[in-house]
Write a protein that holds these residues in place. Structure first.
Motif, PDB file in Angstrom:
ATOM      1  N   ASN A   9      -4.725  -2.322   7.968  1.00 38.29           N
ATOM      2  CA  ASN A   9      -5.561  -2.971   7.228  1.00 38.29           C
ATOM      3  C   ASN A   9      -5.093  -2.938   5.700  1.00 38.29           C
ATOM      4  N   PRO A  10      -4.885  -4.021   5.139  1.00 38.69           N
ATOM      5  CA  PRO A  10      -3.881  -4.027   3.775  1.00 38.69           C
ATOM      6  C   PRO A  10      -4.729  -3.244   2.669  1.00 38.69           C
ATOM      7  N   VAL A  11      -6.103  -2.979   2.700  1.00 40.81           N
ATOM      8  CA  VAL A  11      -6.725  -2.327   1.853  1.00 40.81           C
ATOM      9  C   VAL A  11      -6.818  -0.906   1.853  1.00 40.81           C
ATOM     10  N   LEU A  12      -6.673  -0.539   3.331  1.00 40.20           N
ATOM     11  CA  LEU A  12      -6.745   0.881   3.667  1.00 40.20           C
ATOM     12  C   LEU A  12      -5.518   1.249   3.509  1.00 40.20           C
ATOM     13  N   LYS A  13      -4.463   0.522   3.991  1.00 39.96           N
ATOM     14  CA  LYS A  13      -2.910   0.770   3.622  1.00 39.96           C
ATOM     15  C   LYS A  13      -2.599   1.271   2.205  1.00 39.96           C
ATOM     16  N   ARG A  14      -3.153   0.390   1.475  1.00 41.63           N
ATOM     17  CA  ARG A  14      -2.832   0.508  -0.183  1.00 41.63           C
ATOM     18  C   ARG A  14      -3.184   1.847  -0.639  1.00 41.63           C
ATOM     19  N   ALA A  15      -4.619   2.165  -0.146  1.00 47.15           N
ATOM     20  CA  ALA A  15      -5.093   3.526  -0.597  1.00 47.15           C
ATOM     21  C   ALA A  15      -4.242   4.597  -0.157  1.00 47.15           C
ATOM     22  N   LEU A  16      -4.006   4.492   1.325  1.00 44.47           N
ATOM     23  CA  LEU A  16      -3.187   5.414   1.707  1.00 44.47           C
ATOM     24  C   LEU A  16      -1.791   5.751   1.000  1.00 44.47           C
TER      25      LEU A  16
END
Length: 423
Positions: free
Chosen positions: A61-68
């Motif tokens: 998921n792009p939003v979660l990947k960015r946060a990680l």
């Protein structure tokens, strides 16, 4: 779809025979985005499995990947045992403000270890410690994990046999509709509790899934769950809801027990709580049950800070506005149900029943071997689905909650074709 024979030799020669999912999907997966997986030869698969419910928000998921990525790039703490960290504090605040307070749930949060069975073990230990009793009641066709305590309250004979030793201090009772509505709910259970000659030791707790995933997508009615909660209160037993697979929005509401209007004493959560497929689990319990001594239940990997980061991003992205995700899941569930109605009508002599809630559904056939054949044909057609039930007699659907209506239609059409072509 033409599938070339992948090189599986290292898996077959080096990896243990215990491997299972890869046997049903004989390819080598290389990358995944959203509801799609791709093998190393470039073949595309629509995923109706979602990491056994660990990927409710899709792959990468792009939003979660960015946060990680942002967290890792700033050298945020990765491993922290149960030390206080910025990532843990942010998660706890989000969990309290976005989930617990809006639902008026009073729970304390425990990080018991990275897997669902860690959370179940903690729940069972805590219930026994609080009540000073050993016995735990579970239900027919339940699944609660593969460690010994969890296996003792699991119904599946094949999985139980793997323990290699007697599984004790657990007593099974009939799940909702086990007798097809011919026996009054909890008649047997309550009679045993009240009869001094029954041989049933007073249980510390009852553990239940609101929807039995591995057991065959058996859905408990809200009124059955309410009656169970009332029975536990009358008989001085704690109620544990195992929400490991059915929580995190899978049935619609964030917690699967919300529809029944009950407040369990203890709740186990795992799988999609991190949102990204990172190992993480929680054991939630009412404050008066927090009788642990420091370090009495611990684990090296209970402080998975990258999972805290993606979990926080998940809550803020999908659960901050209250009901939008829940409404979307219910709408997608109606889409699935309509397709299963059509499949049933087309194959009236073959389909025994379809059942489910939200975005977890099962399709059961009279021929118990049919589900496996359907899943195999679906894979050949580019759809990943698994089977469940004590004899693998149910086709089980767990698409991501973020799946688009078009992707859902595509997968359901493929499923219908697989059913048709295995008749």
């Amino acid at each position: 779809m033409t599938i070339t024979q992948p090189d599986l030799s290292v898996f077959e020669t080096v990896e243990s025979e215990v491997r299972s999912y890869c046997r049903g999907w004989p390819t080598v997966f290389d990358r995944a985005v959203g509801s799609r997986m791709y093998d190393e030869d470039g073949h595309e698969y629509l995923d109706f499995f979602a990491g056994a419910g660990s990927l409710n928000y899709g792959h990468n998921n792009p939003v979660l990947k960015r946060a990680l990525i942002d967290y890792l790039e700033r050298d945020g703490v990765t491993h922290g045992l149960d030390m206080s960290t910025t990532a843990k504090r942010t998660f706890l605040e989000a969990f309290q403000n976005l989930l617990l307070r809006p639902r008026d749930l009073p729970y304390k949060v425990m990080f018991p270890g990275p897997t669902g069975t860690n959370a179940v073990e903690a729940a069972l230990k805590l219930a026994r410690k609080v009540k000073g009793r050993e016995s735990i009641v579970s239900f027919t066709n339940a699944f609660h994990g593969m460690s010994l305590g969890s296996l003792a309250v699991t119904g599946n004979a094949f999985k139980r046999a793997g323990a290699g030793i007697p599984l004790v201090h657990g007593t099974p009772m009939p799940f909702d509709n086990y007798f097809d509505g011919t026996v009054e709910d909890f008649l047997w259970f309550e009679r045993l509790l009240e009869d001094q000659g029954s041989g049933l030791n007073k249980p510390a707790a009852v553990i239940v899934e609101t929807v039995q995933g591995e057991g065959g997508i058996n859905v408990a009615r809200p009124e059955w769950l309410r009656a169970l909660s009332e029975l536990c209160e009358r008989q001085d037993m704690l109620l544990i809801v195992d929400d490991i697979q059915m929580g995190c929005g899978r049935t619609g509401a964030f917690f699967s027990f919300e529809e029944a209007g009950i407040v369990p004493d203890i709740v186990t959560v795992s799988k999609s709580i991190s949102g990204y497929g990172l190992p993480m689990s929680l054991c939630l319990f009412k404050p008066e049950l927090d009788v642990w001594e420091p370090g009495e239940h611990n684990g090296t990997f209970r402080g998975n800070n990258p999972a805290f980061v993606t979990a926080t991003a998940t809550l803020e992205t999908y659960w901050a506005d209250g009901s939008a995700m829940e409404k979307q899941t219910r709408k997608r569930g109606e889409q699935v149900e309509q397709a299963l109605i059509s499949i049933t009508e087309e194959n009236l002599a073959d389909v025994k029943e379809y059942r489910g809630r939200g975005l977890v559904w099962g399709l059961e056939f009279h021929d118990k071997e049919r589900a496996g054949k359907v899943a195999k044909r679906a894979f050949e057609l580019g759809l990943l689905i698994e089977t469940s039930g004590p004899e693998s007699e149910v086709v089980k659907m767990l698409p991501a909650l973020t799946i688009t209506p078009e992707e859902l239609d595509e997968g359901l059409s493929t499923l219908a074709r697989a059913v048709r072509e295995t008749a």
